[in-house]
Scaffold this active site. Structure first.
Site, mmCIF file in Angstrom:
data_model
loop_
_atom_site.group_PDB
_atom_site.id
_atom_site.type_symbol
_atom_site.label_atom_id
_atom_site.label_comp_id
_atom_site.label_asym_id
_atom_site.label_seq_id
_atom_site.Cartn_x
_atom_site.Cartn_y
_atom_site.Cartn_z
ATOM 1 N N GLU A 1 -9.841 1.069 -5.591
ATOM 2 C CA GLU A 1 -10.708 1.372 -4.449
ATOM 3 C C GLU A 1 -10.436 2.784 -3.949
ATOM 4 O O GLU A 1 -9.288 3.161 -3.714
ATOM 5 C CB GLU A 1 -10.458 0.369 -3.312
ATOM 6 C CG GLU A 1 -10.829 -1.054 -3.680
ATOM 7 C CD GLU A 1 -10.814 -2.009 -2.469
ATOM 8 O OE1 GLU A 1 -11.572 -2.994 -2.515
ATOM 9 O OE2 GLU A 1 -10.065 -1.771 -1.504
ATOM 10 N N ARG B 1 -7.036 -7.950 -9.688
ATOM 11 C CA ARG B 1 -7.694 -9.230 -9.996
ATOM 12 C C ARG B 1 -9.173 -8.953 -10.248
ATOM 13 O O ARG B 1 -9.632 -7.832 -10.092
ATOM 14 C CB ARG B 1 -7.578 -10.151 -8.789
ATOM 15 C CG ARG B 1 -8.122 -9.459 -7.530
ATOM 16 C CD ARG B 1 -8.198 -10.349 -6.319
ATOM 17 N NE ARG B 1 -8.202 -9.597 -5.090
ATOM 18 C CZ ARG B 1 -9.256 -9.090 -4.486
ATOM 19 N NH1 ARG B 1 -10.455 -9.222 -5.019
ATOM 20 N NH2 ARG B 1 -9.150 -8.427 -3.361
ATOM 21 N N LYS C 1 0.815 -1.219 0.000
ATOM 22 C CA LYS C 1 0.000 0.000 0.000
ATOM 23 C C LYS C 1 0.850 1.271 0.000
ATOM 24 O O LYS C 1 0.436 2.291 -0.561
ATOM 25 C CB LYS C 1 -0.920 0.007 1.217
ATOM 26 C CG LYS C 1 -2.024 -1.051 1.181
ATOM 27 C CD LYS C 1 -2.964 -0.854 2.370
ATOM 28 C CE LYS C 1 -3.753 -2.099 2.701
ATOM 29 N NZ LYS C 1 -4.814 -2.417 1.755
#
Ligand code: ADP
Ligand code: ADP
Ligand code: MG
Length: 653
Positions: A275, A297, A117
């Site tokens: 996201e 994915r 991240k």
């Protein structure tokens, strides 16, 4: 297009991929672990190969080299990884390509860039994608991190850089709690991901989780609009929808473009999801959304996007992986209507969402939904994998229509053989704020008490179970009786139990089509059952449908009520429960035994930790006492009901 592909996954997603492959005329090879010999995905595939040496993912579905060797020897040209397992493992992608096969997904390089991240956030900042304000540098010194948190301003979120599935994440409200929270986040991250590093982020109040589906060809990317996944419990998605409530054209454009920039910045190929976290405090605003992470994915909730865009995302995956161009350009994509997906799990909601196992003796879905499932009636939810039973997906011309279809579909879904979260999903679908589109990630936690309320069992349900137990719903139940039989004399009784409580149901049969049900101890209750136009009616409602397996009867009303028929000879064993023996509530791995023989413990003390279905469960002492025996050790794999620790009274010792 490929002739044959191998699917390196199981359950729902393996079946989902096979459906599209079959529609495209592509043959499929399934792989399966010891636990999945009889599984649906094995039955669906054209060929299937056993892999590994045990049911655990590490001994089966995570054995990349063995899976690749199977693909090669079975003549598959490509591997679809599904989601979870090896899907975001760049070393696996390298190995697949080194074996001369195609990985149906992004390049190893793209996965690596988004894998952590902190690095992903740095990269996105460079690409001009807004990221959540915070610290994502290399310095992991606790003092430094605490300082960063001060600078950002509380509340802050500590996140494991390698995190996923909500693990290694801690909300910190005040500086005094920072050190402790940091330690626990790091230790969880080390256990789950083997990497203790964290980043610090501004905690967004009233956040919404809105993500954008992207699709790339390795150079150019398009987006397939957004999904709102704000209905979460402990950072895990529960119900997802597309489009997002309250979305404006301007916001959609801004988010879509940011997502495409993110995908193109890493040369993304295939299906992916960017996201974002959105501050929904006063509506959706283009300066109030930030990149959180990219999932490289196909996502669990992809069907809601398929429902509103008409695109089969797995078809696109196969076509692009086979070398075709993107099937559509941005201007050819649009949304119609609204879709929801609810994740149906085998779990005990009133017991704190405890994952459950069991043999599904009965499983049906109504026609008005798309049910993506990896299990059939007769299959078992094993302790080895995700306890998801199905995803229930509905579509409607408007959000209101789709939502009422969701309620209906959940009410008409029938599962017997395990506890499920159906009633919880039904309560969510009926939630007023949700209906009004007022979603944020705190909704479930705020209204948890109201949402987990167990549906009430009615005397009608008890009477129905009694009818089933005595065989009185069978149209020919009285075939053996001669005409002269005086029905008014016919009384029968049956003992049943409901959630551990035994009760008796009495029936007076007034005729072939008339019964009166009574319950000793409840003189005020009389339930009339009568047959009208060929259908049994209880009080004023149709007799609910039921399923029976052995002594277990499930009445399908109010999301399913399960009764046990008590054998009169066996009644003594129906009660009980030994407070001295601490048992494993489900099959699992003993992570730790925290007590020793001879140790004094108090009620509520933690005696052992069991890991089952990706969660850790503390097993507590049911009363004060002394540890008489420790019957399990860390590392043991135990069955449900296995005795782990035995206690005795202080004076027994
Ligand atoms: P998604 O974003 O696709 O919904 P999540 O972010 O919730 O997936 O979860 C991350 C990964 O963990 C996914 O690949 C999913 O397959 C897996 N996963 C999610 N929930 C569970 C669960 N309860 N048990 C096992 N695997 C899970
Ligand atoms: P994971 O990899 O575990 O899925 P994410 O970074 O995607 O982790 O975050 C998971 C969830 O946590 C989000 O869907 C959101 O509900 C919540 N969350 C993440 N970041 C923030 C933030 N900065 N402020 C508030 N909530 C957040
Ligand atoms: Mg996430």
């Amino acid at each position: 297009m490929f002739d044959k592909i191998l699917i390196a996954n199981r359950g729902e997603i393996a079946c989902r991929v096979m459906e599209t492959a079959r529609a495209l005329g592509v043959k499929t090879v399934a792989v399966y672990s010891d636990a999945d010999r009889e599984a649906k995905h094995v039955a669906m595939a054209d060929e299937a190969s056993h892999i590994g040496y045990g049911p655990a993912p590490a001994d089966s579905y995570l054995l990349g080299d063995e899976i690749i060797a199977t693909a090669v020897s079975d003549g598959a040209q490509a591997i679809h990884p599904g989601y979870g397992f090896l899907s975001e493992n760049p070393d696996f992608v390298d190995a697949v390509e080194a074996a001369g096969l195609v990985f149906i997904g992004p390049s190893a390089d793209a996965i690596r860039k988004m894998g952590l991240k902190d690095a992903a956030k740095a990269l996105m900042e460079e690409a001009g994608v807004p990221v959540v304000p915070g610290y994502h540098g290399k310095n992991q010194d606790p003092e430094h991190l605490a300082g960063a948190a001060e600078t950002i301003g509380y509340p802050v979120l500590i996140k494991a850089v390698a995190g996923g599935g909500g693990k290694g994440m801690r909300l910190v409200e005040t500086p005094a709690d920072f050190a402790e929270a940091l330690k626990s986040a790091q230790s969880e991250a080390t256990t789950a991901f083997g990497n203790p590093d964290v980043l610090i982020e501004k905690y967004i109040q009233q956040p919404r989780h809105i993500e954008v589906q992207v699709f790339g060809d390795g150079t150019k990317a398009v987006h397939l609009f957004e999904r709102d996944c704000s209905l979460q419990r402990r950072h895990q998605k529960v119900i997802e929808e597309a489009p997002a409530p309250g979305m404006t054209e301007e916001m959609r454009e801004a988010m879509g473009q940011a997502a495409v920039r993110a995908a193109e910045a890493i040369g993304y190929k295939g299906a992916g999801t960017v996201e974002f976290i959105v501050d929904g405090l006063d509506g959706l605003r283009t300066d109030r959304f930030w990149f959180m992470e990219m999932n490289t994915r196909l996502q669990v909730e992809h069907p809601v996007t398929e429902a509103v865009t008409g695109v089969d995302l797995v078809e696109w995956q196969l076509r692009v992986a086979a070398g075709e161009a993107l099937p559509k350009q941005q201007h050819e994509l649009s949304i119609t209507g609204h879709a929801f997906e609810a994740r149906l799990y085998a779990e005990d909601v009133p017991k704190g969402f405890l994952p459950a196992t069991g043999a599904l003796t009965h499983l049906t879905f109504p026609d008005n939904c798309r049910a993506d499932s990896g299990v059939r009636a007769g299959d078992t939810i094993s302790p080895w994998y995700d306890p998801m039973i199905a995803k229930v997906i509905v579509y409607g011309s408007t959000r209101a229509v789709a939502l009422s279809r969701l309620s209906q579909a959940l009410e008409q879904t029938q599962v017997a053989g395990t506890v499920t979260n159906l009633a919880f999903l039904g309560a969510l679908a009926a939630h007023e704020g949700f209906a009004a589109g007022e979603v944020d990630t705190g909704l479930i936690a705020r209204d948890l008490d109201q949402l987990v309320r167990t549906p009430e069992v009615k005397f009608e349900h008890k009477a129905a179970a009694g009818m089933q137990a005595l065989g009185l719903t069978d149209p020919n139940w009285d075939a053996g009786f001669a005409l002269w039989y005086d029905y008014s004399d016919l009384r029968r009784s049956v003992s049943l139990s409901y959630q551990g409580e035994v009760f008796e149901a009495l029936v007076i049969v007034d005729g072939p089509d008339d019964q009166i049900w009574e319950f000793p101890g409840h003189p005020e209750v009389q339930i009339c059952a009568c047959k009208i136009a060929g259908h049994w009616v209880l009080s004023s409602d149709r007799l609910p449908s039921m399923a029976q397996s052995g002594n277990t009867i499930t009445v399908f009303d109010g999301y399913g009520h399960q009764f046990e028929v008590i054998d009169p000879l066996d009644r003594a064993s129906a009660a009980g429960g030994d407070m001295n023996v601490i048992e494993a509530p489900m099959p699992g791995l003993v992570k730790a035994v925290l007590v020793e023989t001879g140790q004094t413990v108090s009620e509520g003390d933690r005696l052992a930790v069991l890991e089952a279905m990706k969660m850790e469960h503390s097993l507590l002492a049911a009363r004060d006492g002394i540890v008489a025996e420790v019957l399990a050790k860390s590392g043991d794999q135990v069955e449900a009901g296995a005795a782990l620790v035995r206690l005795e009274e202080a004076d027994e010792a």
